[in-house]
Design a protein around this motif. Sequence first.
Motif, short mmCIF file in Angstrom:
data_model
loop_
_atom_site.label_atom_id
_atom_site.label_comp_id
_atom_site.label_asym_id
_atom_site.label_seq_id
_atom_site.Cartn_x
_atom_site.Cartn_y
_atom_site.Cartn_z
N THR A 164 69.87 40.57 25.52
CA THR A 164 70.90 39.54 25.59
C THR A 164 71.88 39.92 26.68
OG1 THR A 164 70.71 39.03 23.23
CG2 THR A 164 72.75 38.37 24.34
N GLN A 165 72.13 39.01 27.61
CA GLN A 165 73.00 39.32 28.74
C GLN A 165 74.47 39.20 28.32
OE1 GLN A 165 73.47 36.94 32.72
NE2 GLN A 165 71.71 38.31 32.94
N LEU A 166 75.24 40.24 28.59
CA LEU A 166 76.66 40.27 28.28
C LEU A 166 77.52 40.02 29.52
CD1 LEU A 166 76.79 43.42 25.94
CD2 LEU A 166 76.36 41.03 25.32
N PHE A 167 76.97 40.31 30.70
CA PHE A 167 77.71 40.15 31.96
C PHE A 167 76.71 40.19 33.09
CE2 PHE A 167 79.52 42.16 35.75
CZ PHE A 167 80.63 41.37 36.00
N ALA A 168 76.97 39.41 34.13
CA ALA A 168 76.14 39.46 35.34
C ALA A 168 76.97 38.97 36.52
CB ALA A 168 74.89 38.60 35.19
N PRO A 219 83.44 43.40 32.02
CA PRO A 219 83.97 43.64 30.68
C PRO A 219 82.94 43.33 29.60
CG PRO A 219 84.71 41.52 31.48
CD PRO A 219 83.90 42.14 32.59
N TYR A 220 83.14 43.90 28.43
CA TYR A 220 82.31 43.58 27.27
C TYR A 220 83.21 43.56 26.03
CZ TYR A 220 82.47 48.70 26.80
OH TYR A 220 82.91 50.00 26.71
N GLU A 280 72.52 42.83 42.48
CA GLU A 280 73.12 42.28 41.26
C GLU A 280 73.62 43.40 40.36
OE1 GLU A 280 70.17 38.38 40.91
OE2 GLU A 280 69.95 40.06 39.52
N ALA A 281 74.58 43.08 39.51
CA ALA A 281 75.04 43.98 38.46
C ALA A 281 74.93 43.25 37.14
CB ALA A 281 76.48 44.41 38.71
N VAL A 282 74.39 43.92 36.12
CA VAL A 282 74.19 43.27 34.82
C VAL A 282 74.52 44.24 33.69
CG1 VAL A 282 72.45 41.63 35.63
CG2 VAL A 282 71.74 43.86 34.77
N ILE A 283 75.02 43.68 32.59
CA ILE A 283 75.20 44.40 31.32
C ILE A 283 74.40 43.62 30.28
CG2 ILE A 283 76.82 45.28 29.61
CD1 ILE A 283 79.02 45.03 31.74
N GLU A 284 73.57 44.33 29.51
CA GLU A 284 72.71 43.67 28.54
C GLU A 284 72.67 44.47 27.24
OE1 GLU A 284 69.28 41.71 31.31
OE2 GLU A 284 69.41 43.90 31.30
N GLN A 285 72.40 43.75 26.14
CA GLN A 285 72.26 44.38 24.82
C GLN A 285 70.81 44.24 24.37
OE1 GLN A 285 75.18 43.06 22.00
NE2 GLN A 285 74.20 44.06 20.26
N ASP A 308 87.35 53.64 28.19
CA ASP A 308 88.73 53.43 27.77
C ASP A 308 89.20 52.00 27.99
OD1 ASP A 308 88.72 56.07 27.11
OD2 ASP A 308 90.20 56.70 28.60
N ASN A 309 88.58 51.32 28.95
CA ASN A 309 88.98 49.95 29.26
C ASN A 309 87.92 48.91 28.90
OD1 ASN A 309 91.64 50.35 30.52
ND2 ASN A 309 90.49 51.55 32.01
N ASP A 310 86.91 49.32 28.10
CA ASP A 310 85.88 48.40 27.61
C ASP A 310 85.22 47.63 28.76
OD1 ASP A 310 86.45 49.14 24.97
OD2 ASP A 310 88.01 47.62 24.80
N ARG A 311 84.72 48.38 29.72
CA ARG A 311 84.11 47.72 30.87
C ARG A 311 83.21 48.71 31.61
NH1 ARG A 311 89.54 47.46 34.75
NH2 ARG A 311 89.51 49.66 35.38
N PHE A 312 82.38 48.16 32.48
CA PHE A 312 81.62 48.95 33.44
C PHE A 312 82.17 48.65 34.83
CE2 PHE A 312 78.73 48.99 29.88
CZ PHE A 312 78.18 50.26 29.92
N VAL A 313 82.08 49.64 35.70
CA VAL A 313 82.51 49.49 37.09
C VAL A 313 81.27 49.51 37.96
CG1 VAL A 313 83.89 50.45 38.96
CG2 VAL A 313 84.68 50.65 36.59
N PHE A 314 81.13 48.49 38.79
CA PHE A 314 80.02 48.40 39.73
C PHE A 314 80.57 48.37 41.15
CE2 PHE A 314 78.81 46.08 35.86
CZ PHE A 314 77.62 46.70 35.52
#
Length: 275
Positions: free
Chosen positions: A182-186, A224-225, A167-172, A207-213
Motif C-alpha cells: 500500500t503506497q503511503l507517499f510518492a 511524511p507518514y 522517484e521516491a516512494v514509501i509503502e506498507q 523523530d519527525n515521522d518522515r523520510f528524507v529523499f
Amino acid sequence: MKTLPLKCAVVALLLGGTAHAVEALVPYDNFNPMEPSPPRATKIRGIDPARWADVQTGSRVDSVRELAFTRLRLMSRADTGTGRFGLRLTHPEQVTAIAAKVRVNNARSTGCAAPRSPTARSTTELTGRFFNAGLPSRGSAFDDVTASIRVVSRSTDPLGSNELRVEAVIEQCRDTTCTGRTQLFATDLGLVHQGEQASLRVQWDADNDRFVFQRDAQPEVHGPYTVSDTHAPGAPDKALVVTHALPTCASGTPLPRGYANAYFHDVLVNASAAP
C-alpha cells in the motif's frame, strides 16, 4: 519561555521548528579492493561478505552481479513475474540511511500487446524496510514499512526514449513477503538520461515521522507518514537492487520484458552503522 541562543534558533528555523537533525553519513563501501573505504583488516577479492549478502527472488532469464573494480554492477533480464536481484547490507537493523551514486546504463520494459494491459516496470533502487506499523512477527514483512529512491523504466515510456524517471516512494507491506504493498507517499524527482550518474539518498527521520529523499544537489524532499513507527520491522532489510514487475500476457502473444543494467558507486550509511 526561555530565549534560544541565536545558533539554536537558526537551526530550529531551518528545520521547521525543531533542532533535531538526522545522523551524518559516512562511507560503507567504495567497491575498491585496492584502496577500500572504510579500510578492511584483510584484503577481499570481490564483494565483501562481511558487508553484503546476496538478494535473489523471483525468476529471470539471466543476471550478473559483480564487482567492477570501483563499482558494483547489477544486471537482470526477465520475461515473467516479479523479482529482486542485488545485495543487501548485512546489519540492516542498524541502518537508517543509504546513499550512493547510481548509473543506469540501460533499462527497458515492454508490456503486453493488448490495449489497457497492466504496465511493466524495471527499477534500480536504494531500498529498505525500516519499521513495522503494526505488531511485527519475526521473519514476516507484513506491515513493515519500506522507503525507496529509484530509477524507473516503464512500458508506458515513449518508444525509443533514453529518459528514465527518478522517484521516491514509501509503502506498507500487505503480506509476509512484501509482494503486495500500500503506497503511503510518492513523488517524482525528475528525469535522468540512461548512462547519466545520479547521487541518491534515502534516510529515515523517525523523530519527525518522515523520510528524507534527495537526488544530487536538489533540495531535500520530505515524505511524511501517519502510521505507527515504534516497532522494528519483522523482516529488516536494506539493499541495492534491480527489480522487475511484469504482467501476465495472453497465451500466444509476445512475452513482456524487463531489463536493467546498473552500476552503484560510493555507498554511504548513517554513522552508527559504519563497518
